[in-house]
Design a protein around this motif. Structure first.
Motif, PDB file in Angstrom:
ATOM      1  N   ALA A   3       2.994  -0.287  -4.136  1.00 50.90           N
ATOM      2  CA  ALA A   3       1.778  -0.587  -4.901  1.00 50.90           C
ATOM      3  C   ALA A   3       2.111  -0.783  -6.382  1.00 50.90           C
ATOM      4  O   ALA A   3       1.506  -1.625  -7.050  1.00 50.90           O
ATOM      5  CB  ALA A   3       0.742   0.523  -4.721  1.00 50.90           C
ATOM      6  N   PHE A   4       3.076  -0.026  -6.884  1.00 50.61           N
ATOM      7  CA  PHE A   4       3.494  -0.178  -8.279  1.00 50.61           C
ATOM      8  C   PHE A   4       4.123  -1.548  -8.503  1.00 50.61           C
ATOM      9  O   PHE A   4       3.739  -2.287  -9.419  1.00 50.61           O
ATOM     10  CB  PHE A   4       4.478   0.937  -8.659  1.00 50.61           C
ATOM     11  N   LYS A   5       5.088  -1.901  -7.675  1.00 46.59           N
ATOM     12  CA  LYS A   5       5.751  -3.205  -7.799  1.00 46.59           C
ATOM     13  C   LYS A   5       4.756  -4.342  -7.591  1.00 46.59           C
ATOM     14  O   LYS A   5       4.809  -5.359  -8.280  1.00 46.59           O
ATOM     15  CB  LYS A   5       6.903  -3.309  -6.805  1.00 46.59           C
ATOM     16  N   ALA A   6       3.872  -4.173  -6.647  1.00 47.97           N
ATOM     17  CA  ALA A   6       2.859  -5.203  -6.382  1.00 47.97           C
ATOM     18  C   ALA A   6       1.908  -5.351  -7.566  1.00 47.97           C
ATOM     19  O   ALA A   6       1.525  -6.471  -7.918  1.00 47.97           O
ATOM     20  CB  ALA A   6       2.083  -4.857  -5.114  1.00 47.97           C
ATOM     21  N   PHE A  71      -6.192   0.733  -4.968  1.00 44.08           N
ATOM     22  CA  PHE A  71      -6.808   1.094  -6.246  1.00 44.08           C
ATOM     23  C   PHE A  71      -5.746   1.192  -7.330  1.00 44.08           C
ATOM     24  O   PHE A  71      -5.929   0.684  -8.436  1.00 44.08           O
ATOM     25  CB  PHE A  71      -7.579   2.415  -6.113  1.00 44.08           C
ATOM     26  N   PHE A  72      -4.634   1.843  -7.011  1.00 44.59           N
ATOM     27  CA  PHE A  72      -3.550   1.978  -7.988  1.00 44.59           C
ATOM     28  C   PHE A  72      -3.006   0.613  -8.389  1.00 44.59           C
ATOM     29  O   PHE A  72      -2.779   0.348  -9.571  1.00 44.59           O
ATOM     30  CB  PHE A  72      -2.428   2.863  -7.434  1.00 44.59           C
ATOM     31  N   LEU A  76      -3.325  -0.631 -12.236  1.00 41.88           N
ATOM     32  CA  LEU A  76      -2.127  -0.953 -13.010  1.00 41.88           C
ATOM     33  C   LEU A  76      -2.204  -2.385 -13.549  1.00 41.88           C
ATOM     34  O   LEU A  76      -1.958  -2.618 -14.735  1.00 41.88           O
ATOM     35  CB  LEU A  76      -0.872  -0.783 -12.154  1.00 41.88           C
ATOM     36  N   ALA A  77      -2.573  -3.326 -12.698  1.00 44.82           N
ATOM     37  CA  ALA A  77      -2.680  -4.724 -13.127  1.00 44.82           C
ATOM     38  C   ALA A  77      -3.734  -4.874 -14.226  1.00 44.82           C
ATOM     39  O   ALA A  77      -3.516  -5.586 -15.212  1.00 44.82           O
ATOM     40  CB  ALA A  77      -3.015  -5.617 -11.938  1.00 44.82           C
ATOM     41  N   ILE A 122      -9.839  -6.650  -7.119  1.00 48.21           N
ATOM     42  CA  ILE A 122      -9.509  -7.512  -5.981  1.00 48.21           C
ATOM     43  C   ILE A 122      -8.577  -6.841  -4.968  1.00 48.21           C
ATOM     44  O   ILE A 122      -8.828  -6.935  -3.763  1.00 48.21           O
ATOM     45  CB  ILE A 122      -8.980  -8.888  -6.458  1.00 48.21           C
ATOM     46  N   PRO A 123      -7.522  -6.133  -5.386  1.00 44.21           N
ATOM     47  CA  PRO A 123      -6.694  -5.471  -4.358  1.00 44.21           C
ATOM     48  C   PRO A 123      -7.511  -4.496  -3.505  1.00 44.21           C
ATOM     49  O   PRO A 123      -7.307  -4.425  -2.287  1.00 44.21           O
ATOM     50  CB  PRO A 123      -5.632  -4.727  -5.179  1.00 44.21           C
TER      51      PRO A 123
END
Length: 131
Positions: A3-6, A71-72, A76-77, A122-123
């Motif tokens: 999720a972080f990398k994404a 959510f994360f 982050l984004a 959106i995610p």
């Protein structure tokens, strides 16, 4: 970790597309139509692009369908986008952070902010839409 990398990839990809669309909006549409109309034209385009890119990134990084992971990723984004917006305002348009915040209280700024919030969600929205 996915999720972080994404979230990083989602931000970077959409920001690059948004930078190009923003340049078209500022230099081509705003002189003809004004700020608000230009933002209203750009917003559905960038949100559709965000939806598409987000789905591809979720698949590529195998982001779990859990609400917490999505959510994360979106948070982050969104945080990176707000940071980039402040930096672009400061170094690209010579606006201080308070001036940039005041810009968000205008009609076009508020519409843009709502769009940025949707982008960050959106995610999470795709947890339900892509089942």
């Amino acid at each position: 970790m996915s999720a972080f990398k994404a979230g990083l990839a989602y931000f970077a990809t959409v920001f690059a597309v948004g930078f190009i669309l923003g340049a078209v909006r500022v230099f081509a549409l705003e002189p003809l139509l004004g700020k608000l109309a230009s933002v209203l034209i750009e917003l559905p385009v960038i949100l559709a692009v965000s939806w598409f890119i987000c789905g591809r990134i979720i698949d590529a990084f195998h982001v779990p369908k859990s609400i917490s992971a999505r959510f994360f990723m979106g948070l982050l984004a969104f945080a990176l986008l707000m940071t980039a917006e402040l930096m672009l305002a400061r170094y690209g348009f010579d606006r201080t952070p308070p001036e940039q915040l005041r810009e968000m209280t205008t009609a076009s700024g508020a519409v843009g902010l709502v769009g940025q919030i949707i982008y960050g969600m959106i995610p999470l929205m795709q947890v339900h839409a892509r089942r």
